[in-house]
Design an enzyme around this catalytic site. Structure first.
Site, PDB file in Angstrom:
ATOM      1  CB  CYS A   1      -3.855 -14.126  11.577  1.00 50.74           C
ATOM      2  SG  CYS A   1      -2.877 -15.088  10.524  1.00 50.74           S
TER       3      CYS A   1
ATOM      4  CG  HIS B   1      -1.667  -8.750   7.694  1.00 53.93           C
ATOM      5  ND1 HIS B   1      -2.382  -9.876   7.354  1.00 53.93           N
ATOM      6  CD2 HIS B   1      -2.578  -7.750   7.791  1.00 53.93           C
ATOM      7  CE1 HIS B   1      -3.672  -9.564   7.251  1.00 53.93           C
ATOM      8  NE2 HIS B   1      -3.817  -8.279   7.508  1.00 53.93           N
TER       9      HIS B   1
HETATM   10  C1  CIR Z   1      -7.193 -12.343   4.416  1.00 54.72           C
HETATM   11  O1  CIR Z   1      -6.747 -12.217   3.276  1.00 54.72           O
HETATM   12  O2  CIR Z   1      -7.615 -11.387   5.056  1.00 54.72           O
HETATM   13  C2  CIR Z   1      -7.223 -13.715   5.038  1.00 54.72           C
HETATM   14  N1  CIR Z   1      -7.468 -14.702   4.044  1.00 54.72           N
HETATM   15  C3  CIR Z   1      -5.924 -14.013   5.758  1.00 54.72           C
HETATM   16  C4  CIR Z   1      -5.689 -13.096   6.919  1.00 54.72           C
HETATM   17  C5  CIR Z   1      -4.474 -13.454   7.656  1.00 54.72           C
HETATM   18  N2  CIR Z   1      -4.299 -12.608   8.769  1.00 54.72           N
HETATM   19  C6  CIR Z   1      -3.124 -12.255   9.253  1.00 54.72           C
HETATM   20  O3  CIR Z   1      -2.082 -12.587   8.699  1.00 54.72           O
HETATM   21  N3  CIR Z   1      -3.113 -11.469  10.302  1.00 54.72           N
END
Ligand code: CIR
Length: 261
Positions: A250, A162
């Site tokens: 997140c 992200h």
């Molecule tokens: C994913 O791959 O969607 C989750 N394992 C991690 C999401 C992390 N979110 C973020 O950095 N905003």
């Protein structure tokens, strides 16, 4: 005393099945993650947020990464259409939790948007275009943000999952930036503090209402940089979430204009 609200989502037992770029070794441990999540929520609370915790969702291992499911501007939320199809079912729980707190809008299901690609700095909204957010998703967010008198910039994400995996704000004009996140020229007008080293996640921090900055304990560089800016770093261990490709931002949806006792 009323405080700005931060919404967090508890860790389900299924956390070991999170989406990851590479299989974590050893496997992700929901017990460790839960302990760290508890400390994370406590640090948000100590820093001035009123933390609201919603139950974990066993059907969605990634549900603690709640920031990806909505973008909050002022007293309104735009529910996202996450880029990874396995995560789309998380949005319903966020919608329910936000209903009593903010006005909630839903974006059309054309295009994708993850909250992790959206950085708000002062009145500017940066939208990262990359693995999880596309132009149509950015269109929806741009309309939502412009209706709230924000200026919007689209920023191609270089190599991080992200945009915010390598870029975050410490105040209304200053960002920590790792070159893996985006081209520096796209941050024109902001005060940019470059984060050296190999790990972009060292640039992922959370501003707390009391002026301190939450940093990941396994990223000592973040604390040094934050202290160098004259701000107080508060370290919290989120290493189990880092192994699931997530950072500090997140794990919460922060509502700076929504107050609760
Ligand atoms: C994913 O791959 O969607 C989750 N394992 C991690 C999401 C992390 N979110 C973020 O950095 N905003």
């Amino acid at each position: 005393m009323s405080r700005p609200v931060a919404l967090v989502r508890a860790v389900p037992d299924s956390f070991s099945d999170c989406v990851t770029a590479a299989p974590p070794v050893p496997p992700l441990d929901p017990v460790v993650a839960r302990e760290q999540h508890h400390c994370y929520a406590a640090a948000l609370e100590a820093g001035g947020f009123a933390v609201v915790t919603i139950p974990g969702d066993e059907a969605h291992p990634d549900s603690p990464f709640i920031e990806d499911t909505a973008v909050i501007i002022d007293d309104a939320a735009l529910l996202t259409h996450p880029g990874n199809p396995s995560r789309r079912g998380e949005v319903a729980g966020t919608q329910e939790a936000l209903a009593g707190l903010v006005a909630v809008e839903r974006m059309p299901v054309v295009g994708t948007l993850d909250g992790g690609d959206v950085l708000q700095v002062g009145r500017t909204v940066l939208i990262g275009l990359g693995r999880r957010t596309d132009q149509a998703g950015a269109d929806s967010l741009e309309a939502f943000a412009r209706a709230r008198h924000r200026s919007v910039r689209r920023v191609p994400v270089r190599s991080t999952l992200h945009l915010k995996s390598g870029l975050s704000a410490v105040d209304d004009e200053t960002v920590l930036w790792h070159p893996a996140a985006c081209d520096r020229d796209l941050l024109d007008g902001l005060r940019v503090v470059e984060v050296p080293g190999d790990d972009p996640e060292a640039a992922n921090v959370v501003r707390l209402p009391d002026g301190a900055v939450l940093v990941a304990a396994h990223q000592p560089r973040s604390a040094e940089l934050v202290a160098g800016l004259g701000l107080r770093p508060v370290a919290v261990d989120v290493s189990e979430f880092a192994r699931a490709d997530g950072g500090l931002t997140c794990l919460s949806l922060r509502m700076r204009s929504v107050y609760r006792a």
